[in-house]
Design a protein around this motif. Structure first.
Motif, mmCIF file in Angstrom:
data_model
loop_
_atom_site.group_PDB
_atom_site.id
_atom_site.type_symbol
_atom_site.label_atom_id
_atom_site.label_comp_id
_atom_site.label_asym_id
_atom_site.label_seq_id
_atom_site.Cartn_x
_atom_site.Cartn_y
_atom_site.Cartn_z
ATOM 1 N N GLN A 175 -7.856 4.857 -4.000
ATOM 2 C CA GLN A 175 -8.794 3.764 -4.251
ATOM 3 C C GLN A 175 -9.183 3.690 -5.727
ATOM 4 N N ARG A 176 -9.437 4.834 -6.334
ATOM 5 C CA ARG A 176 -9.853 4.822 -7.739
ATOM 6 C C ARG A 176 -8.714 4.371 -8.656
ATOM 7 N N LEU A 177 -7.480 4.738 -8.326
ATOM 8 C CA LEU A 177 -6.353 4.267 -9.124
ATOM 9 C C LEU A 177 -6.167 2.763 -8.965
ATOM 10 N N ALA A 178 -6.401 2.249 -7.762
ATOM 11 C CA ALA A 178 -6.296 0.804 -7.546
ATOM 12 C C ALA A 178 -7.383 0.061 -8.318
ATOM 13 N N TYR A 192 -2.838 -0.186 -2.328
ATOM 14 C CA TYR A 192 -1.419 0.177 -2.260
ATOM 15 C C TYR A 192 -0.920 0.529 -3.648
ATOM 16 N N LEU A 193 -0.259 1.678 -3.750
ATOM 17 C CA LEU A 193 0.363 2.093 -4.997
ATOM 18 C C LEU A 193 1.875 2.062 -4.829
ATOM 19 N N PHE A 194 2.569 1.699 -5.891
ATOM 20 C CA PHE A 194 4.024 1.590 -5.849
ATOM 21 C C PHE A 194 4.658 2.904 -6.305
ATOM 22 N N SER A 195 5.845 3.156 -5.809
ATOM 23 C CA SER A 195 6.564 4.354 -6.250
ATOM 24 C C SER A 195 6.827 4.258 -7.749
#
Length: 577
Positions: free
Chosen positions: A478-481, A419-422
């Protein structure tokens, strides 16, 4: 529960409440004094033609009215401040308590219901406080004071008050009793609308892919209709209330004029006294009507307060220790001893007798079929759940005895659904380490195989990320997480099926980079693909909530039938491509 919440969260703002009471008291006293002055003008000034007396008393009435307006404005101002402060504190308390919940409590309430309780329910209580601050002091003073002043004007007509007030109270009470269950149903149905809307917005791609727009439209329409129906039922009762009030008020006015006219005719009452008595009766009934406004809001606010209180009084199943351990060696060693987990009321445990050790510098992989309990096992490690049996230890200390912030500070978790946040790429990567340098950020992106696509984004690290990361692909998300966890540089990394959206080449490069960049950390990888865990130092095969085999890839190919079946099925699938 409503009274309990009001006492608890209004207590810090008692000065505002005192100011409201003082100015409402002054306003009410002025309201009670004005009809007597008006009677004096009619009986003393008009009757005798004394213009000077009329001007003097009229000037006093104007000054009192001006002061009354000023007091009303100030009272409403302080009342609004108290109500807004209550809403702020309640929302903060609900947010804080929800933040303490484990996955178990969040699943029990459901995200849509928690959102409704934090917004709509808090607003209902807040509006009650605002109305109460405006009417609570003035209504009883006008009612009681009005009765006393009316009796002073003419005692023989006071029987009309004794009849009209109880009639009004009984009529309003019968209506309110029927409104309470409707408000309770309405809040539940608002939850349903939020849940359906949330599901449809989140799953819009699935809805369109399966051409289910009509079905989902009907589903939302049904939920919307249910809310509307309940609101109309409550609205009809509310609409009935005010005609009843006005009927009693008007009939009482006619009765006062009717019986007062006979008393004026026989000389036992003056015209000014009759007008003053009528004014006091109107004040009494208006005070009852103002109390009716509050009575209308109390049932719904009570329901909302119960729902808020349910959240605030629900303890987290993951409780902080009484005397937490605040120091650990910080090596990142994780050990599970005979761990089991069962959901409340479940017939069978999800996990049973799980024991293993994950050491720094080694990679422990967990593999198993869907529903075997892998994600539940992963959630026990950072204490998102508490084991119902056995012990989870971090650096030799039971995680239930560790300071939770200390434990989480040593763990980098990449969940199954990243999960990425705004915000931006940068703000997401700094989530675990706000003071990380730009060099650390780019190093984490390079290890996570995300540097190339981030550099191509307009704005680079400052490229916008929408809520949930929906403006990037699944693999990029996924890679950013993973990069977010790497920026944190914890001692223990937990990857819960975090490579599933990556192609085999990217998966291989990422694992090689991880082995080089975080070689001294403890690494736990949950995976579906055998190719992802080929080089793991220890592979745990989980089946039906138990570890049925453990060892390296080569050892398991020789000793574990379950692992052989998983590996064979995947190799066969790859061979057919």
């Amino acid at each position: 529960m409503l009274w309990k919440l009001l006492v608890r969260y209004l207590r810090p703002h008692w000065r505002l409440l005192v100011a409201v009471v003082v100015f409402q008291l002054a306003q009410s006293i002025a309201s009670l004094y004005l009809p007597s002055l008006n009677a004096d003008i009619i009986d003393e000034g008009v009757a005798t033609g004394d213009t000077g007396y009329i001007m003097r008393v009229g000037g006093v009435m104007l000054l009192i009215t001006l002061g009354q307006i000023i007091c009303a404005i100030i009272a409403v101002y302080f009342g609004a401040k108290a109500a807004m402060a209550l809403g702020r504190d309640l929302r903060g308390a609900v947010f804080t308590r929800v933040g303490e919940f484990s996955e178990q409590e969040v699943s029990r309430f459901g995200a849509p219901s928690l959102i409704t309780r934090s917004t709509n329910d808090v607003q209902q209580v807040q509006m009650l406080v605002l109305t109460t601050c405006t009417l609570l002091v003035s209504a009883p003073i006008l009612c009681v004071g009005g009765i006393i002043m009316a009796m002073r004007q003419d005692l023989e007509l006071s029987w009309l008050i004794a009849v009209s007030v109880p009639v009004l109270l009984v009529a309003v009470g019968l209506i309110i009793v029927r409104m309470v269950p409707l408000f309770r149903v309405m809040q539940v149905r608002i939850d349903t609308v939020n849940r359906v809307l949330r599901e449809q917005l989140t799953g819009i791609r699935v809805v369109r892919a399966f051409v289910r727009e009509d079905v989902e439209t009907r589903r939302f329409g049904q939920a919307n209709t249910d809310v509307t129906t309940t609101a109309l039922q409550a609205g009809r009762l509310m609409a009935l209330m005010f005609p009843v009030v006005m009927l009693v008020l008007n009939v009482s006015s006619v009765a006062v004029i009717w019986f007062g006219a006979f008393r004026i005719e026989d000389g036992s009452m003056q015209v000014g006294t009759l007008i003053a008595f009528l004014s006091y009766l109107m004040q009494i009934l208006m005070a009852v009507m103002m109390a009716t406004f509050m009575a209308v809001m109390i049932p719904r606010a009570t329901v909302s307060a119960d729902r808020i209180g349910e959240v605030l009084e629900t303890p987290s199943s993951v409780r902080p220790p009484v005397s937490p351990v605040n120091e650990t060696i910080g090596r990142g060693e994780l050990e599970l001893r005979g761990v089991g987990f069962a959901y409340p009321g479940a017939e069978q445990p999800v996990l049973s007798d799980i024991s293993f050790v994950a050491r720094p510098g080694y990679t422990t992989a967990i593999i198993g079929s869907t529903g075997s309990g892998k994600t539940t096992l992963v959630n026990l490690m950072p204490r998102l759940f508490d084991a119902t049996s056995g012990t989870v230890l971090f650096d030799g200390v039971d995680v239930r005895e560790l300071n939770p912030d200390l434990l989480w500070g040593h763990i980098g978790l990449v969940p199954q659904k990243p999960y990425l946040f705004s915000g931006t790429v940068r703000s997401n990567l700094l989530y675990g380490k706000p003071d990380a340098s730009e060099a650390e950020i780019w190093q984490a992106l390079e290890t996570a195989q995300a540097r190339d696509f981030v550099e191509k984004l307009e704005g680079g690290l400052d490229a916008p990320i929408s809520q949930g990361g929906t403006n990037v692909s699944g693999g990029q998300r996924q890679r950013l997480a993973i990069a977010r966890a790497l920026v944190k540089r914890p001692e223990l990394y937990i990857f819960d099926d975090s490579f599933s959206a990556l192609d085999l080449a990217t998966d291989s490069r990422l694992r090689a980079a991880l082995a080089e960049d975080v070689s001294d950390a403890t690494m736990i990888i949950v995976a579906q693909r055998v190719s992802t865990i080929l080089d793991a130092d220890q592979i745990l095969v989980v089946e039906d909530g138990r570890i049925v085999a453990s060892g390296t890839h080569e050892e398991l190919l020789e000793t574990s039938t379950t692992y052989q079946e998983i590996a064979a099925s995947q190799l066969a699938a790859e061979a057919t491509k």
